[in-house]
Design an enzyme around this catalytic site. Structure first.
Site, PDB file in Angstrom:
ATOM      1  N   SER A 161       0.840  -1.199   0.000  1.00  0.00           N
ATOM      2  CA  SER A 161       0.000   0.000   0.000  1.00  0.00           C
ATOM      3  C   SER A 161       0.876   1.250   0.000  1.00  0.00           C
ATOM      4  O   SER A 161       2.079   1.181   0.222  1.00  0.00           O
ATOM      5  CB  SER A 161      -0.883   0.011   1.248  1.00  0.00           C
ATOM      6  N   LYS A 162       0.218   2.368  -0.224  1.00  0.00           N
ATOM      7  CA  LYS A 162       0.923   3.643  -0.214  1.00  0.00           C
ATOM      8  C   LYS A 162       1.550   3.870   1.163  1.00  0.00           C
ATOM      9  O   LYS A 162       2.633   4.426   1.286  1.00  0.00           O
ATOM     10  CB  LYS A 162      -0.070   4.759  -0.543  1.00  0.00           C
TER      11      LYS A 162
END
Ligand code: GLU
Length: 505
Positions: free
Chosen positions: A262-263
């Site tokens: 994920s970011k």
């Protein structure tokens, strides 16, 4: 392969393209090129609520930067356009109605509140509410209502959706090019919404209709779409169309290995998860990109290619054209691929070593321009020749070689303490006199001359060379000192020595 290979990358423009999306695009590109086929970009923007300004441009720029441009898509009209689903929206209704006619779909009038109530009711009994064969006869839809009731509701303009009528109990056998044959029991599937009364299709309907109309031969997409595969397969069957071949790519996992990358992982560990920098149009928040962080596209595509695939040999460095040559869809792995930010750096270092010095020099010139530092192209190229070997990014050349362009503004205190003794200023003053006599400032002559003087004086080399380096560089770093002196020239060398005497003496 007999029919023409046509693949598509079909992102929704809901924000910046995640690195996983870039990998999907890359595999599609490689597959298309390998089989002399077409690589289509289709923008799936039927969900207007999730539309984000600038996202489509970002996607296109990302593909171009990676060197994997599409040959048909928005702005590159081919025979199958338009390539934005919002511009195709009038096409879909007739397909939804066709499915109703063939008894593969039905109108459902249940309101959101009613469905919520059903859900809650089920939850209380410890069950899950699924809208399908199990209970659809008890709900408000065209399978349960009389023809008159249906007509009244439609005439009155009541909101409806069109749902797919999933078979009650059937074992589907569906082949995935990566996972092999899968068996899916339809009894647990819900009757997915295909079309809404606002005139918009859902992803499922638009995606299938477009893949069919655009004559897509292979659907290569992320594993997150695997749960939709049964529905898509049944939709092709319901329309009587040949389904394309499917290949679902493995997930890209966090560096620690558990869960999807994920970011937040990128923020935490300090690496980008986006190809290009992205500025959120609403919050203004900026997310890092590989391009802006100084990575070369070759490093990014090489790294991405190996996230879920390998050539079956020891070779790890692959330029794009070599990837096209080596890529085989059946060598794509089933299991998730752990993301390794260090590996990207390792690829970057390799491509930095391989890079043409002129190309690197052009990039360094841009950095210098940004800092308003003037230097001739020839000079910048010479610096690159001296510094490239130790650099991973072009910016490293600046950070490790700024002294080729500007005099140090400070001296590393630890180094200074060690190198600058009581008698150093006098010694450096004498060195200045030696240098002043020099006609040629060419590194080799200079070295011979300074060495001879040091020997004559009978002082240790370190006693001269350390403060000399400190004066020119500001710290104990950098390449051969005589090379530096030759590069910056006599006047500048002397001036830096004088400045050091003044500051440190
Ligand atoms: N619009 C879908 C996405 O955002 C496309 C999925 C597919 O390739 O079928 O990824």
């Amino acid at each position: 392969m007999s029919a023409k290979v046509r693949v598509r990358f079909a992102p929704s423009p809901t924000g910046p393209l995640h690195i996983g999306g870039v990998r999907t695009a890359l595999y599609n590109y490689l597959f298309a090129k390998k089989h002399k086929g077409d690589f289509v970009l289709r923008i799936e923007d039927t969900d207007q609520n999730r539309y984000v300004e600038g996202a489509e441009d970002y996607i296109i720029e990302s593909l171009n930067w990676c060197g994997i441009p599409f040959n048909e898509g928005p702005g590159k009209e081919g025979d199958y356009g338009p390539y934005r689903q919002s511009e195709r929206k009038d096409m879909y209704r007739k397909y939804a109605e066709e499915l109703i006619k063939s008894d593969n779909a039905y109108y459902a009038f249940d309101t959101a509140e009613e469905l919520d109530a059903h859900r809650k009711d089920h939850e209380e009994k410890g069950k899950t509410f699924i809208y399908n064969w199990h209970n659809r006869q008890k709900l408000k839809n065209s399978l349960a209502l009389s023809e008159d009731e249906i007509r009244d509701k439609l005439d009155a303009g009541e909101d409806y959706v069109i749902r797919f009528k999933s078979p009650e109990a059937e074992n589907l056998h569906i082949k995935d090019e990566i996972r092999g044959e899968m068996e899916i029991d339809t009894s647990t599937l819900d009757d997915k919404v295909l079309f809404k009364s606002d005139g918009m299709p859902t992803y499922h309907l638009a995606n299938i209709v477009d893949d069919h109309l655009m004559e897509i031969s292979h659907v290569i997409r992320g594993e997150e779409w695997l749960p939709s595969l049964a529905l898509h397969f049944m939709l092709y069957r319901a329309f009587g169309w040949d389904a394309p071949k499917f290949a679902h790519l493995p997930l890209i996992l966090k560096p620690q290995g558990k869960g999807k990358l994920s970011k937040r992982d990128g923020d935490k560990l300090g690496f980008p998860v986006f190809p290009l920098e992205w500025k959120d149009p609403n919050s203004g928040e900026i997310s890092a990109g590989y391009r802006e962080d100084g990575y070369f596209p070759e490093a990014v595509t090489n790294m991405l290619a190996f996230l879920g695939w390998n050539p079956g040999t020891e070779q790890e460095f692959f330029k794009l054209n070599e990837l096209v040559e080596a890529f085989e869809i059946d060598r794509v792995h089933k299991g998730g691929a752990k993301f390794d930010p260090e590996k990207t750096k390792w690829f970057q270092q390799h491509y930095m070593h391989e890079a043409d010095e002129k190309v690197v020099a052009e990039k360094l010139e841009k950095i210098l321009q940004h800092k308003e530092i003037e230097a001739s192209s020839e000079y910048v190229l010479q610096v690159v020749e001296l510094m490239k070997e130790r650099a991973v990014f072009v910016n490293d050349i600046w950070e490790q070689g700024y002294f080729f362009f500007v005099a140090p503004t400070s001296y590393d205190p630890k180094n200074a303490k060690k190198a600058w003794k009581e008698d150093t200023s006098d010694l450096m003053q004498e060195l200045i006199d030696v240098l002043k006599e020099q006609e040629s400032f060419e590194a080799e002559t200079l070295e011979a001359k300074v060495k001879a003087w040091i020997q004559e004086k009978e002082v240790g080399f370190g006693k001269v060379m350390q403060p000399f380096r400190l004066a020119l560089v500001g710290a104990m770093q950098g390449p051969d000192l005589y090379e530096i002196a030759e590069m910056i020239g006599k006047e500048e060398t002397i001036s830096r020595l004088e400045k050091a005497i003044k500051t440190l003496g």
